[in-house]
Design a protein around this motif. Structure first.
Motif, mmCIF file in Angstrom:
data_model
loop_
_atom_site.group_PDB
_atom_site.id
_atom_site.type_symbol
_atom_site.label_atom_id
_atom_site.label_comp_id
_atom_site.label_asym_id
_atom_site.label_seq_id
_atom_site.Cartn_x
_atom_site.Cartn_y
_atom_site.Cartn_z
ATOM 1 N N THR A 200 0.860 -1.178 0.000
ATOM 2 C CA THR A 200 0.000 0.000 0.000
ATOM 3 C C THR A 200 0.898 1.230 0.000
ATOM 4 O OG1 THR A 200 -1.707 -1.170 1.253
ATOM 5 C CG2 THR A 200 -1.826 1.241 1.216
ATOM 6 N N TYR A 201 0.565 2.218 -0.824
ATOM 7 C CA TYR A 201 1.438 3.379 -0.920
ATOM 8 C C TYR A 201 0.627 4.664 -1.051
ATOM 9 C CZ TYR A 201 0.483 3.457 -5.982
ATOM 10 O OH TYR A 201 -0.123 3.533 -7.209
ATOM 11 N N LYS A 202 1.301 5.751 -0.746
ATOM 12 C CA LYS A 202 0.737 7.086 -0.924
ATOM 13 C C LYS A 202 1.732 7.887 -1.754
ATOM 14 C CE LYS A 202 -0.824 11.196 1.581
ATOM 15 N NZ LYS A 202 -0.969 11.826 2.930
ATOM 16 N N ASN A 203 1.234 8.533 -2.797
ATOM 17 C CA ASN A 203 2.102 9.301 -3.683
ATOM 18 C C ASN A 203 2.689 10.523 -2.966
ATOM 19 O OD1 ASN A 203 1.997 7.860 -6.127
ATOM 20 N ND2 ASN A 203 -0.030 8.694 -6.576
ATOM 21 N N PRO A 204 3.875 10.948 -3.391
ATOM 22 C CA PRO A 204 4.414 12.216 -2.878
ATOM 23 C C PRO A 204 3.648 13.384 -3.488
ATOM 24 C CG PRO A 204 5.809 11.391 -4.634
ATOM 25 C CD PRO A 204 4.757 10.336 -4.394
ATOM 26 N N THR A 205 3.762 14.538 -2.890
ATOM 27 C CA THR A 205 3.196 15.749 -3.483
ATOM 28 C C THR A 205 4.313 16.775 -3.660
ATOM 29 O OG1 THR A 205 2.623 16.631 -1.306
ATOM 30 C CG2 THR A 205 0.933 15.367 -2.472
ATOM 31 N N PHE A 206 4.125 17.631 -4.678
ATOM 32 C CA PHE A 206 5.160 18.601 -5.013
ATOM 33 C C PHE A 206 4.530 19.974 -5.217
ATOM 34 C CE2 PHE A 206 6.653 14.498 -6.584
ATOM 35 C CZ PHE A 206 7.910 14.426 -5.997
ATOM 36 N N SER A 207 5.331 20.971 -4.979
ATOM 37 C CA SER A 207 4.928 22.352 -5.266
ATOM 38 C C SER A 207 6.068 23.024 -6.044
ATOM 39 C CB SER A 207 4.662 23.114 -3.977
ATOM 40 O OG SER A 207 4.318 24.462 -4.257
ATOM 41 N N PRO A 208 5.773 23.463 -7.269
ATOM 42 C CA PRO A 208 4.479 23.353 -7.963
ATOM 43 C C PRO A 208 4.179 21.912 -8.346
ATOM 44 C CG PRO A 208 6.169 24.129 -9.467
ATOM 45 C CD PRO A 208 6.815 24.096 -8.107
ATOM 46 N N ALA A 209 2.915 21.651 -8.677
ATOM 47 C CA ALA A 209 2.521 20.297 -9.081
ATOM 48 C C ALA A 209 3.241 19.905 -10.368
ATOM 49 C CB ALA A 209 1.015 20.234 -9.285
ATOM 50 N N VAL A 210 3.841 18.720 -10.379
ATOM 51 C CA VAL A 210 4.573 18.227 -11.549
ATOM 52 C C VAL A 210 4.167 16.783 -11.803
ATOM 53 C CG1 VAL A 210 6.572 19.751 -11.284
ATOM 54 C CG2 VAL A 210 6.512 17.535 -10.085
ATOM 55 N N GLN A 211 4.423 16.343 -13.015
ATOM 56 C CA GLN A 211 4.179 14.941 -13.343
ATOM 57 C C GLN A 211 5.368 14.097 -12.917
ATOM 58 O OE1 GLN A 211 3.230 14.726 -17.526
ATOM 59 N NE2 GLN A 211 1.084 15.185 -17.157
ATOM 60 N N PHE A 212 5.087 12.875 -12.475
ATOM 61 C CA PHE A 212 6.165 11.980 -12.065
ATOM 62 C C PHE A 212 5.725 10.538 -12.286
ATOM 63 C CE2 PHE A 212 3.495 12.887 -8.430
ATOM 64 C CZ PHE A 212 3.294 11.642 -7.839
ATOM 65 N N THR A 213 6.659 9.628 -12.227
ATOM 66 C CA THR A 213 6.383 8.195 -12.365
ATOM 67 C C THR A 213 6.868 7.480 -11.121
ATOM 68 O OG1 THR A 213 8.479 7.774 -13.505
ATOM 69 C CG2 THR A 213 6.544 8.248 -14.872
ATOM 70 N N ASN A 214 6.223 6.360 -10.823
ATOM 71 C CA ASN A 214 6.584 5.567 -9.646
ATOM 72 C C ASN A 214 7.129 4.198 -10.041
ATOM 73 O OD1 ASN A 214 5.959 7.327 -7.573
ATOM 74 N ND2 ASN A 214 3.822 6.653 -7.413
ATOM 75 N N ALA A 215 8.053 3.720 -9.233
ATOM 76 C CA ALA A 215 8.534 2.348 -9.342
ATOM 77 C C ALA A 215 8.858 1.874 -7.935
ATOM 78 C CB ALA A 215 9.774 2.253 -10.230
ATOM 79 N N VAL A 216 8.703 0.590 -7.697
ATOM 80 C CA VAL A 216 9.101 0.040 -6.413
ATOM 81 C C VAL A 216 10.509 -0.518 -6.593
ATOM 82 C CG1 VAL A 216 8.011 -2.208 -6.883
ATOM 83 C CG2 VAL A 216 8.454 -1.512 -4.524
ATOM 84 N N GLU A 217 11.401 -0.185 -5.670
ATOM 85 C CA GLU A 217 12.820 -0.507 -5.800
ATOM 86 C C GLU A 217 13.233 -1.522 -4.737
ATOM 87 O OE1 GLU A 217 17.005 1.926 -6.520
ATOM 88 O OE2 GLU A 217 15.403 2.865 -5.339
ATOM 89 N N PHE A 218 14.031 -2.529 -5.152
ATOM 90 C CA PHE A 218 14.462 -3.605 -4.261
ATOM 91 C C PHE A 218 15.986 -3.670 -4.236
ATOM 92 C CE2 PHE A 218 10.297 -4.667 -5.801
ATOM 93 C CZ PHE A 218 9.637 -5.287 -4.752
ATOM 94 N N ALA A 219 16.516 -3.987 -3.064
ATOM 95 C CA ALA A 219 17.963 -4.183 -2.946
ATOM 96 C C ALA A 219 18.243 -5.032 -1.710
ATOM 97 C CB ALA A 219 18.694 -2.856 -2.843
ATOM 98 N N VAL A 220 19.409 -5.645 -1.688
ATOM 99 C CA VAL A 220 19.824 -6.388 -0.497
ATOM 100 C C VAL A 220 20.075 -5.395 0.625
ATOM 101 C CG1 VAL A 220 21.587 -7.897 0.479
ATOM 102 C CG2 VAL A 220 20.823 -8.239 -1.878
ATOM 103 N N ALA A 221 19.598 -5.725 1.817
ATOM 104 C CA ALA A 221 19.748 -4.822 2.961
ATOM 105 C C ALA A 221 21.217 -4.491 3.196
ATOM 106 C CB ALA A 221 19.144 -5.458 4.210
ATOM 107 N N GLY A 222 21.486 -3.212 3.462
ATOM 108 C CA GLY A 222 22.838 -2.777 3.764
ATOM 109 C C GLY A 222 23.665 -2.361 2.573
ATOM 110 N N THR A 223 23.086 -2.414 1.369
ATOM 111 C CA THR A 223 23.851 -2.053 0.165
ATOM 112 C C THR A 223 23.569 -0.635 -0.311
ATOM 113 O OG1 THR A 223 22.140 -2.923 -1.328
ATOM 114 C CG2 THR A 223 23.865 -4.460 -0.598
ATOM 115 N N ASN A 224 22.712 0.091 0.423
ATOM 116 C CA ASN A 224 22.338 1.448 0.026
ATOM 117 C C ASN A 224 21.739 1.471 -1.381
ATOM 118 O OD1 ASN A 224 22.026 4.203 0.575
ATOM 119 N ND2 ASN A 224 23.991 4.722 -0.368
ATOM 120 N N PHE A 225 20.996 0.414 -1.720
ATOM 121 C CA PHE A 225 20.304 0.278 -3.004
ATOM 122 C C PHE A 225 21.261 0.359 -4.197
ATOM 123 C CE2 PHE A 225 16.867 1.190 -0.147
ATOM 124 C CZ PHE A 225 15.814 0.424 -0.642
ATOM 125 N N ASN A 226 22.426 -0.240 -4.032
ATOM 126 C CA ASN A 226 23.392 -0.310 -5.129
ATOM 127 C C ASN A 226 24.118 -1.657 -5.062
ATOM 128 O OD1 ASN A 226 25.010 0.325 -7.300
ATOM 129 N ND2 ASN A 226 26.499 1.447 -6.059
#
Length: 370
Positions: free
Chosen positions: A59-85
């Motif tokens: 379950t997720y809630k989108n971020p909000t921006f000011s001014p309003a802009v278009q954006f895309t979402n993706a769910v990101e996975f990584a091994v714990a402790g790798t700082n997503f790299n």
């Protein structure tokens, strides 16, 4: 000359001002509220028997921006402790607040992260929101303990079907796309390959996709390896035997060559002089030599048509086989073999040899001591 210099200087100053204004515009984008992400489980053991069922629900809630802009979402996975790299991502729809991932999808994610099957691993997950070229914005980070499985190649590689009048005698059903031999795409693209077995000359077949007749393809009538969807003709296998078939579904081409395999080598009774041929078993849908004496000092390979053009071998080095344990085998003509390796057995005796060629993404060899 002074006027030219003044004009040039004014141009440089104007460019600098505009550049600063653009930087200020970029800096003005404000992330007024961070995205959030939650999940229904904190640990999961993935199960191939329910591969297409939901394993985790997010379950997720989108971020909000000011001014309003278009954006895309993706769910990101990584091994714990790798700082997503490194990391791997999956797209998320923008018009929902929940999404699920199946056991198969999560198992593929673990494979993307080079995590060995059947091993517990802590995975970090976050929502990644991309706004054009701006640095991505991220949600909170979740941790989920996951255990993957060794995937069944029948489920993870694309396939097309080869229905025909030959299929019933091969252990399937005649002219039934949902119960026919398949050609698989090891590269997960439009190029498919594999084996079919026909027990009578002039056996006919066509190609279908999605186990249905919609969009089926056959020969264009020229017998030159061209496929068409409209006005197609059945393809014929001239003689009985095993056929190695290749199809490019996008280019609408195909090829089919006779490929009857046997075992040969100095570990066999006839050495390198002749082959002992396989017999197709429609019950197991495999190619079998029910009993052959093998010594433990020599080696053996599998070749088609008493020739060396098509060979089944280990991937790179000689391999000693364990009785009753299936291993992946590789066909040299497909570019998956390095060098010219062979197989061995650890103990001399009579053996049953079985080649399972139903999936070109994972040819399987089993030798069993009798």
């Amino acid at each position: 000359m002074k006027n030219i210099f003044k004009i040039f200087l004014l141009g440089v100053i104007a460019s600098f001002i505009i550049s600063c204004q653009q930087d200020d515009d970029k800096a003005m984008l404000n992330n007024t509220s961070q995205s959030t992400l939650s999940v229904n489980k904190t640990s999961i053991v993935l199960d191939e028997t329910i591969a297409d069922q939901a394993a985790l629900i997010f379950t997720y809630k989108n971020p909000t921006f000011s001014p309003a802009v278009q954006f895309t979402n993706a769910v990101e996975f990584a091994v714990a402790g790798t700082n997503f790299n490194p990391s791997t991502t999956r797209d998320v729809a923008m018009d929902q607040n929940t999404f699920s991932l199946t056991h198969l999808q999560l198992n593929n994610i673990l494979a993307d992260l080079s995590i060995a099957p059947n091993s517990l691993k802590t995975i970090e997950v976050r929502l990644k929101s991309n706004v054009n070229t701006v640095t991505p914005f991220h949600s909170n980070v979740l941790t989920v303990s996951m255990t993957g499985y060794t995937p069944n190649p029948d489920l993870i590689f694309p396939k097309i079907n080869v229905p025909g009048g030959y299929a019933g005698a091969a252990g399937y059903a005649d002219w039934t796309p949902a119960n026919a031999p398949n050609l698989f795409s090891p590269g997960k693209n439009s190029q498919y390959r594999g084996f079919i077995y026909v027990n009578a000359s002039n056996s006919e077949y066509k190609f279908t996709i999605n186990q249905d007749w919609a969009g089926d393809k056959g020969d264009d009538g020229t017998l030159t390896g061209k496929l068409v969807e409209t006005g197609e003709q059945n393809i014929k296998a001239a003689t009985a035997g095993a056929y190695y078939v290749k199809v490019d579904w996008t280019a609408n081409t195909y090829s089919s060559i006779l490929a009857n395999f046997g075992v040969i080598g100095d570990a066999t009774p006839t050495g390198w002089n002749s082959d002992t041929d396989f017999v197709y078993n429609p019950t197991t849908k495999t190619y079998v030599i029910n009993s052959i004496a093998l010594n433990s000092t020599g080696v053996f390979k599998f070749r088609a048509n008493d020739d060396w053009q098509l060979k089944f071998q280990p991937a790179s080095v000689d391999q000693t086989l364990s009785s009753g344990t299936g291993v992946q085998s590789f066909m040299s003509s497909e570019g998956t073999v390095t060098g010219d390796p062979a197989y061995k057995v650890g103990a001399a005796g009579n053996y049953k040899i079985e080649l399972d060629l139903h999936n070109a993404a994972y040819y399987k060899l089993t030798v069993t001591k009798l």
